[in-house]
Design an enzyme around this catalytic site. Structure first.
Site, PDB file in Angstrom:
ATOM      1  CG  ASP A   4      -4.064   2.273  -0.126  1.00  0.00           C
ATOM      2  OD1 ASP A   4      -4.262   3.316  -0.775  1.00  0.00           O
ATOM      3  OD2 ASP A   4      -4.418   1.155  -0.522  1.00  0.00           O
ATOM      4  CG  HIS A   5      -1.287   7.415  -2.537  1.00  0.00           C
ATOM      5  ND1 HIS A   5      -1.012   6.296  -3.268  1.00  0.00           N
ATOM      6  CD2 HIS A   5      -1.828   8.293  -3.405  1.00  0.00           C
ATOM      7  CE1 HIS A   5      -1.364   6.502  -4.521  1.00  0.00           C
ATOM      8  NE2 HIS A   5      -1.869   7.704  -4.640  1.00  0.00           N
ATOM      9  CG  HIS A  50      -4.532   2.519  -4.507  1.00  0.00           C
ATOM     10  ND1 HIS A  50      -3.837   2.712  -3.349  1.00  0.00           N
ATOM     11  CD2 HIS A  50      -3.625   2.724  -5.501  1.00  0.00           C
ATOM     12  CE1 HIS A  50      -2.582   3.022  -3.620  1.00  0.00           C
ATOM     13  NE2 HIS A  50      -2.434   3.030  -4.925  1.00  0.00           N
TER      14      HIS A  50
END
Ligand code: BG6
Length: 490
Positions: free
Chosen positions: A178-179, A241
């Site tokens: 999950d950047h 996110h």
């Protein structure tokens, strides 16, 4: 000030989907920057793999272009780039037929070096890739697999995807990216909470009135209509996110930064989220879709026109009043809001403290605002602690709400690394702290599924909002009904 670089062990990095958008915009630039920072040890190899038939030289030219386009000119050193390009090679592979995997085995050999298989490909193919890697005996003890979201489109599909990958790789080898967790300020949220004594005693329902998490974008579909129209903002942004940000904000202090210590605490938050059922959804959720309007660059089309499908009900905006049913947070709403084609690009977490119980200042002092802690993820990363102070000068006691302002760019004169730089190095190190564990992903879907079901089955249609605004009026009503307002970013 320079940041400290700790080199990683040599590794083989196999990038499936090597000619795709993610490889071009994020992975190749991130790898180049880490090499340029001196983080690689030799011999490190990068192998691009995808269905396209290409030679090594053609792939190297592709990579050179990608880096020139997505890394700032002043960060590129010609000799360094030359050395980077030399470590690249290319292999055509096809996950459906299995072609190319035997060649991959030959290219990697039997070394016990760390090997990273990065799946920058559609999730439908994750299982086939994992199976071919296993069939070729490529999953050594030092192998790791990296997968990107979307991990499923609901709980059932997420479980079957996790089962597929889990049949070939152990959980400790699976890195679900999950950047957002790789963003500097997101990690700073943990530093702020757990490296300071100041906030923790106040971090609960006795002192915090509510929390707002906003991830606002000004971009529209960006050529991703095929994916986005099937996903929508709830799946694309909230399930991953936004919920990850909520977890880091709300979790109990983990005993350490060990991957499982942190992930156990996040999981407890996800499990404590109050389910939103069909009756409640219209009151505590808002789904919106942008109509024609304006962006900073001029007029823009509405979502349905961009898509050439007037019937799509896909949401490009979501607002949710979430609640965490546990001792720390009972009664503290977490207002989440995300959307495309909004008025401003801004991601931030706003923690609003409770009002003082009694004012000793008369009316002439002006209104006393609640303290707010604003954690800005992007752009202009930093933290602002809003306080009341006396307006300077004689003339009585007038009060003013002002921020103690810490902009990270000013405080530390270093480039803020892209999230992928940090995350790829963590994969090589085998550190899973910033990656989602299987049970976290599934717990997040368990909360999302009833909202999806309520929207699919219920009367709540996506409400239109003009591109370039802050979303549908129902989003403003959602928070104003509770006597609160969305924080205005500046
Ligand atoms: C991605 C979403 O995960 O995050 C995109 O799929 C979104 O729709 C993007 O635009 C936002 O990321 P960032 O880092 O630009 O805030």
């Amino acid at each position: 000030m320079t940041s400290q670089i700790i080199p990683v062990e040599p590794f083989d990095f196999v990038m499936f989907g090597a000619t795709g958008d993610l490889a071009e915009r994020k992975l190749l630039p991130a790898l180049y920057r880490r090499q340029a920072a001196g983080q690689f040890s030799e011999p490190t190899k990068i192998i691009g793999a995808s269905r396209s038939k290409m030679t090594d030289e053609e792939y190297r030219a592709f990579a050179r272009n990608a880096i020139s386009e997505h890394v700032k000119g002043e960060e590129i050193d010609a000799a360094e780039l030359g050395r980077f390009i030399e470590r690249l090679s290319y292999l055509p592979v096809d996950a459906k037929s299995g072609d190319g995997f035997a060649e991959l085995k030959k290219a990697i050999g039997d070394s016990d070096r760390i090997r990273v298989f990065y799946l920058a490909v559609a999730p439908e193919l994750f299982g086939s890739f994992a199976d071919h890697l296993k069939a070729q005996g490529l999953i050594s003890a030092n192998a790791r697999i990296v997968v990107e979201k979307p991990i499923g489109r609901d709980l059932a599909s997420a479980k079957s995807l996790n089962d597929r990958i889990g049949a070939d790789f152990r959980e400790q080898q699976i890195f679900r990216i999950d950047h957002y967790l790789g963003k500097e300020t997101v990690q700073n949220l943990m530093a702020l909470r757990f490296a300071n004594a100041l906030y923790e005693p106040l971090w609960n329902s006795a002192h915090i009135d509510h929390v707002q998490i906003t991830v606002a974008e000004t971009v529209g579909l960006e050529g991703r209509a095929g994916y986005y129209d099937k996903a929508g903002a709830l799946r694309d942004m909230v399930q991953n996110h936004m919920l990850q940000l909520l977890c880091l904000m709300a979790m109990e202090p983990p005993a350490s930064m060990d991957a499982d210590a942190v992930r156990d605490e996040k999981l407890k938050v996800l499990r404590a989220l109050k389910r939103i059922n069909g009756n409640e959804a219209p009151r505590v959720t808002v789904r919106g879709q942008y109509r024609a309007g304006a962006s900073a660059n001029g007029p823009v089309k509405g979502y349905a026109e961009e898509l050439a499908n007037g019937d799509s009900q896909t949401e490009t905006f979501v607002a949710i009043k979430a609640e965490i049913a546990n001792w720390r947070w009972a009664g503290v709403p977490f207002y989440l809001r995300t959307g495309k084609r909004l008025a401003q690009r801004v991601s931030e977490i706003v923690i609003e403290f409770k009002q003082i119980p009694h004012s000793i200042f008369g009316d002439s002092a002006g209104r006393i605002e609640a303290n707010q802690l604003v954690i800005r993820l992007q752009p202009g990363e930093g933290v602002k602690q809003w306080l009341m102070i006396k307006d300077p000068g004689p003339g009585g006691m007038r009060l003013r709400h002002v921020p103690l302002d810490m902009s990270f760019a000013q405080a530390f004169e270093v480039r803020n690394p892209d999230a992928y730089e940090r995350l790829i190095m963590d994969v090589v190190r085998g550190n899973q702290t910033l990656f989602m564990r299987r049970d976290e992903v599934e717990a997040a879907w368990r909360w999302i599924d009833p909202i999806l079901a309520a929207w699919e089955d219920g009367p709540q249609e996506a409400q239109g909002y003009t591109a370039g605004t802050w979303g549908p009026s129902a989003s403003i009503a959602l928070i104003e009904r509770d006597g609160r307002t969305w924080h205005e970013s500046n």
